[in-house]
Design an enzyme around this catalytic site. Sequence first.
Site, PDB file in Angstrom:
ATOM      1  N   ASP A 126      -6.600  -4.136  -4.613  1.00 48.12           N
ATOM      2  CA  ASP A 126      -7.627  -3.683  -3.657  1.00 48.12           C
ATOM      3  C   ASP A 126      -7.409  -2.182  -3.447  1.00 48.12           C
ATOM      4  OD1 ASP A 126      -9.324  -3.191  -1.571  1.00 48.12           O
ATOM      5  OD2 ASP A 126      -8.429  -4.645  -0.197  1.00 48.12           O
ATOM      6  N   SER A 127      -7.792  -1.413  -4.455  1.00 51.46           N
ATOM      7  CA  SER A 127      -7.385  -0.008  -4.492  1.00 51.46           C
ATOM      8  C   SER A 127      -8.547   0.936  -4.209  1.00 51.46           C
ATOM      9  CB  SER A 127      -6.845   0.318  -5.887  1.00 51.46           C
ATOM     10  OG  SER A 127      -7.921   0.329  -6.798  1.00 51.46           O
ATOM     11  N   THR A 128      -8.200   2.189  -4.035  1.00 50.27           N
ATOM     12  CA  THR A 128      -9.206   3.251  -4.036  1.00 50.27           C
ATOM     13  C   THR A 128      -9.701   3.443  -5.474  1.00 50.27           C
ATOM     14  OG1 THR A 128      -7.229   4.645  -4.011  1.00 50.27           O
ATOM     15  CG2 THR A 128      -8.484   4.551  -1.992  1.00 50.27           C
ATOM     16  N   ASP A 129     -10.645   4.376  -5.660  1.00 56.18           N
ATOM     17  CA  ASP A 129     -11.197   4.635  -6.988  1.00 56.18           C
ATOM     18  C   ASP A 129     -10.090   5.117  -7.944  1.00 56.18           C
ATOM     19  OD1 ASP A 129     -13.616   4.041  -5.862  1.00 56.18           O
ATOM     20  OD2 ASP A 129     -14.196   6.122  -5.510  1.00 56.18           O
ATOM     21  N   ASP A 174       0.851  -1.194   0.000  1.00 57.69           N
ATOM     22  CA  ASP A 174       0.000   0.000   0.000  1.00 57.69           C
ATOM     23  C   ASP A 174       0.882   1.238   0.000  1.00 57.69           C
ATOM     24  OD1 ASP A 174      -3.243   0.524   0.924  1.00 57.69           O
ATOM     25  OD2 ASP A 174      -1.851   2.218   0.962  1.00 57.69           O
ATOM     26  N   GLY A 232       2.315   0.749  -5.732  1.00 62.56           N
ATOM     27  CA  GLY A 232       2.138  -0.579  -6.316  1.00 62.56           C
ATOM     28  C   GLY A 232       2.502  -0.640  -7.786  1.00 62.56           C
TER      29      GLY A 232
HETATM   30  N1  SAM Z   1     -12.250  -1.251  -0.313  1.00 60.23           N
HETATM   31  C1  SAM Z   1     -11.847   0.033  -0.704  1.00 60.23           C
HETATM   32  C2  SAM Z   1     -12.635   0.655  -1.816  1.00 60.23           C
HETATM   33  O1  SAM Z   1     -12.962  -0.040  -2.806  1.00 60.23           O
HETATM   34  O2  SAM Z   1     -12.931   1.821  -1.712  1.00 60.23           O
HETATM   35  C3  SAM Z   1     -10.385   0.090  -0.909  1.00 60.23           C
HETATM   36  C4  SAM Z   1      -9.725  -0.105   0.395  1.00 60.23           C
HETATM   37  S1  SAM Z   1      -8.019   0.122   0.570  1.00 60.23           S
HETATM   38  C5  SAM Z   1      -8.094   1.184   1.983  1.00 60.23           C
HETATM   39  C6  SAM Z   1      -7.460   1.129  -0.749  1.00 60.23           C
HETATM   40  C7  SAM Z   1      -5.982   1.469  -0.609  1.00 60.23           C
HETATM   41  O3  SAM Z   1      -5.402   1.679  -1.892  1.00 60.23           O
HETATM   42  C8  SAM Z   1      -5.687   2.728   0.203  1.00 60.23           C
HETATM   43  O4  SAM Z   1      -5.162   2.367   1.443  1.00 60.23           O
HETATM   44  C9  SAM Z   1      -4.660   3.492  -0.675  1.00 60.23           C
HETATM   45  O5  SAM Z   1      -3.599   4.031   0.081  1.00 60.23           O
HETATM   46  C10 SAM Z   1      -4.203   2.394  -1.620  1.00 60.23           C
HETATM   47  N2  SAM Z   1      -3.599   2.871  -2.866  1.00 60.23           N
HETATM   48  C11 SAM Z   1      -4.069   3.842  -3.705  1.00 60.23           C
HETATM   49  N3  SAM Z   1      -3.210   3.996  -4.726  1.00 60.23           N
HETATM   50  C12 SAM Z   1      -2.185   3.107  -4.555  1.00 60.23           C
HETATM   51  C13 SAM Z   1      -0.984   2.798  -5.278  1.00 60.23           C
HETATM   52  N4  SAM Z   1      -0.667   3.426  -6.404  1.00 60.23           N
HETATM   53  N5  SAM Z   1      -0.184   1.821  -4.783  1.00 60.23           N
HETATM   54  C14 SAM Z   1      -0.499   1.162  -3.635  1.00 60.23           C
HETATM   55  N6  SAM Z   1      -1.590   1.432  -2.903  1.00 60.23           N
HETATM   56  C15 SAM Z   1      -2.429   2.386  -3.358  1.00 60.23           C
END
Ligand code: SAM
Length: 286
Positions: A161-164, A111, A143
Amino acid sequence: MPSLDDQWFTEVFQDEGTAFSLKVTRKLHEEQTPYQHAEIYETETFGNLMVLDGCVMLSSRDNFLYHEMMAHPALFTHRNPRRVAIIGGGDCGTLREVLRHPDVEEVWQVDIDERVTRLSETWFPELCEANEDPRAHFFFGDGVAWIKDAVPDRFDVIIIDSTDPVGPAEGLFSAEFYRDCHVALGDSGILVQQSESPLLHTRSIIQSMHRDMREAGLSHVHTLPFPQPVYPTGWWSCTLASHDNPLVYFREEDAAERPFVTRYYNESIHRGALAQPQFMRDQLEG
Ligand code: SAM
């Protein structure tokens, strides 16, 4: 901390003209991390709530739906999943589900934002209960860059399992990233990505995801819908991509005899999620 009685947390979806609200009893925490604005609320009926940049990430009450579907369909489709990478997933809920599989030997959670994991340890300790498992490894960084550096054939399953697809997560929804994942997976691996709302995003995000995953050489791409009350429309999805057809290779008997407890996932839910609603079939295959 002051009580926020009679207050509501509301996430407004401007483009869709809708909103989702939860009654909150108090704000437990708020901070600006190096990557995003994080808030944690205590709600009246959904337990604790994590919000990043104004978007609901998860609630204690219903995150099992999402985390079980992000992990188990892919792991019960791969013939012998031993090495798994989770890109994003900092709340550790998907990690916990993956580690329920006794044959998994190694899981890397990557993450970009370490603070999400630290906040989850404090406010969602049940999601982090497997973090001390010796099979779990943590890397905090981007990532997109991490997977580029991975050795070919390194992983059996990669879970995004990322953000939007905005801000730091944008690169996780691109053909180039899928190509790098394909190299890290080899020809027998499975990629799974959270793929937003079937109702809102089939024509936009899911359609281009299918195209980009196929272009990356993963010929079978299938989207599995599932309920998720705290996300826009209450209906969400994950998309599986692989060389082998997930309809054929689903290890249904192993899923039925799984040696761990689930609350949503079972072999029938998995089989049902593989059925494609007609509008999705029309838009994705038509
Ligand atoms: N279940 C959630 C949703 O669909 O909204 C996602 C949960 S999880 C908390 C999403 C994670 O993606 C966040 O903690 C964020 O820091 C991570 N994230 C976003 N961009 C990223 C990247 N380029 N590399 C790694 N992690 C990333």
